[in-house]
Design an enzyme around this catalytic site. Structure first.
Site, mmCIF file in Angstrom:
data_model
loop_
_atom_site.group_PDB
_atom_site.id
_atom_site.type_symbol
_atom_site.label_atom_id
_atom_site.label_comp_id
_atom_site.label_asym_id
_atom_site.label_seq_id
_atom_site.Cartn_x
_atom_site.Cartn_y
_atom_site.Cartn_z
ATOM 1 N N GLY A 20 0.482 -1.678 -0.012
ATOM 2 C CA GLY A 20 -0.124 0.239 -0.102
ATOM 3 C C GLY A 20 1.587 1.303 0.177
ATOM 4 O O GLY A 20 0.715 2.139 -0.750
ATOM 5 N N ARG A 24 7.013 1.708 1.174
ATOM 6 C CA ARG A 24 7.483 0.711 0.957
ATOM 7 C C ARG A 24 8.337 0.283 0.081
ATOM 8 O O ARG A 24 8.956 -1.238 -0.092
ATOM 9 C CB ARG A 24 6.411 -0.275 2.072
ATOM 10 C CG ARG A 24 6.627 -1.918 2.334
ATOM 11 C CD ARG A 24 5.646 -2.202 3.227
ATOM 12 N NE ARG A 24 5.538 -1.586 4.282
ATOM 13 C CZ ARG A 24 4.150 -1.648 4.755
ATOM 14 N NH1 ARG A 24 2.924 -2.687 4.569
ATOM 15 N NH2 ARG A 24 4.528 -0.628 5.986
ATOM 16 N N ARG A 43 1.171 10.293 -9.117
ATOM 17 C CA ARG A 43 0.647 10.983 -7.805
ATOM 18 C C ARG A 43 1.549 11.080 -6.462
ATOM 19 O O ARG A 43 1.261 10.046 -5.641
ATOM 20 C CB ARG A 43 -0.812 11.229 -7.880
ATOM 21 C CG ARG A 43 -1.830 11.580 -9.017
ATOM 22 C CD ARG A 43 -3.034 10.839 -9.049
ATOM 23 N NE ARG A 43 -3.380 11.421 -9.604
ATOM 24 C CZ ARG A 43 -4.955 12.566 -8.814
ATOM 25 N NH1 ARG A 43 -5.135 12.530 -8.491
ATOM 26 N NH2 ARG A 43 -6.108 13.025 -10.837
ATOM 27 N N ARG A 87 -0.250 -8.796 -2.799
ATOM 28 C CA ARG A 87 -0.303 -8.216 -2.643
ATOM 29 C C ARG A 87 0.945 -8.265 -0.687
ATOM 30 O O ARG A 87 0.891 -8.934 -0.512
ATOM 31 C CB ARG A 87 -1.509 -7.612 -1.647
ATOM 32 C CG ARG A 87 -1.858 -6.835 -0.166
ATOM 33 C CD ARG A 87 -3.549 -5.767 -0.067
ATOM 34 N NE ARG A 87 -3.333 -5.815 1.555
ATOM 35 C CZ ARG A 87 -2.506 -4.255 2.196
ATOM 36 N NH1 ARG A 87 -1.827 -4.263 1.307
ATOM 37 N NH2 ARG A 87 -2.990 -4.420 3.278
ATOM 38 N N SER A 90 0.585 -4.937 5.690
ATOM 39 C CA SER A 90 0.543 -5.054 6.924
ATOM 40 C C SER A 90 -0.720 -5.409 7.683
ATOM 41 O O SER A 90 -1.928 -5.143 7.065
ATOM 42 C CB SER A 90 1.144 -3.810 7.862
ATOM 43 O OG SER A 90 0.602 -2.231 7.790
ATOM 44 N N ASP A 204 0.369 -5.454 14.733
ATOM 45 C CA ASP A 204 0.099 -4.872 15.899
ATOM 46 C C ASP A 204 -0.923 -6.097 15.994
ATOM 47 O O ASP A 204 -1.806 -6.518 15.357
ATOM 48 C CB ASP A 204 -0.968 -3.521 15.224
ATOM 49 C CG ASP A 204 -1.966 -3.436 14.461
ATOM 50 O OD1 ASP A 204 -2.870 -3.590 14.435
ATOM 51 O OD2 ASP A 204 -0.981 -3.049 12.919
ATOM 52 N N ARG A 217 9.204 -2.059 11.655
ATOM 53 C CA ARG A 217 8.637 -2.579 10.804
ATOM 54 C C ARG A 217 8.974 -3.085 9.446
ATOM 55 O O ARG A 217 8.463 -4.476 8.629
ATOM 56 C CB ARG A 217 7.076 -1.309 9.974
ATOM 57 C CG ARG A 217 5.950 -1.518 11.040
ATOM 58 C CD ARG A 217 4.865 -0.614 11.490
ATOM 59 N NE ARG A 217 4.164 -0.622 11.999
ATOM 60 C CZ ARG A 217 2.872 -0.288 12.246
ATOM 61 N NH1 ARG A 217 2.237 -0.504 11.078
ATOM 62 N NH2 ARG A 217 1.645 -0.783 13.396
#
Length: 234
Positions: A20, A24, A43, A87, A90, A204, A217
């Protein structure tokens, strides 16, 4: 070029990993791909193409949520010929046996609503992973010694969800974790006859309230990316 992707024809591989977060995407490309080059920054949504063990791979951000992912996946499939879409993201754990830093492979993804829901009208379509990718990812995780779970997940349309009753029912029915994109990815893959999988790192925990600090992370997400790459080319 499309409205949202500035890559030229031939610059996007048939295998695309989809985090996402665009940063990353940059981290994963620089860490795992050879000769990674920037092929999109329209963008601020970054995409890179390089090779992994000789295989062409694109790693492209999708933004947060199913509506944003739907834009990029539609264009990647229709305009650039993407065949395998995985995908890498997280998720928040919803079961006690699923621990922070574990990996979850989404066999199916339930949701209250998604961009594609209007097509089905009264039908509750069940979006599922491509079995070959799922099996290959499971096998790769076992070889790598990564704690991994496979099962149903929940794709929420809201980050700040105020439905504790829904969370209770999802936990009661065995949903492993919550994230925000997989249900739409699986639906689009089914529509276009493509292969799709969601490989998720638990960042989490909804029960214990444990969470990975921001600086940990990326280091923890390496297992997820490696599993996804092995699965794509098994």
């Amino acid at each position: 070029m499309t409205f949202h992707i500035g890559a030229k024809p031939g610059e996007i591989a048939e295998t695309v990993l989809l985090p996402g977060d665009p940063y990353r995407a940059r981290w994963a490309a620089q860490t795992f791909l050879k000769d990674a080059r920037l092929i999109n920054e329209v963008r601020g949504m970054l995409g890179y193409t390089g090779t992994w063990q000789g295989h062409p791979v694109t790693i492209h951000g999708t933004g947060m949520g199913m509506s944003s992912l739907s834009i990029y996946v539609n264009e990647l499939i229709r305009d650039y010929g993407a065949q395998t879409l995985i995908r890498i993201g997280s998720a928040g754990a919803m079961q006690p046996q699923v621990k922070v830093r574990d990996v979850v492979l989404a066999m199916s993804a339930c949701t209250l609503t998604a961009p594609s829901n209007g097509i089905f009208k009264e039908l509750n379509f069940a979006p599922t992973a491509h079995f070959g990718l799922l099996k290959a990812a499971w096998d790769a995780a076992e070889r790598l010694g990564v704690p991994t779970h496979a099962g149903t997940i929940y794709s929420s349309q809201l980050f700040y969800d105020e439905r504790p009753d829904l969370q209770e029912q999802l936990q009661r029915h065995g949903a492993l974790c919550v994230e925000m994109e997989a249900a739409e990815l699986y639906t689009l893959a089914a529509r276009y006859g493509r292969r799709a999988l969601a490989v998720l790192t638990i960042s989490d925990h909804l029960l214990t309230e444990e969470a990975l600090p921001a600086d940990q992370r990326e280091r923890s997400f390496g297992d997820m990316v490696e599993i996804a790459l092995h699965a794509a080319f098994a």
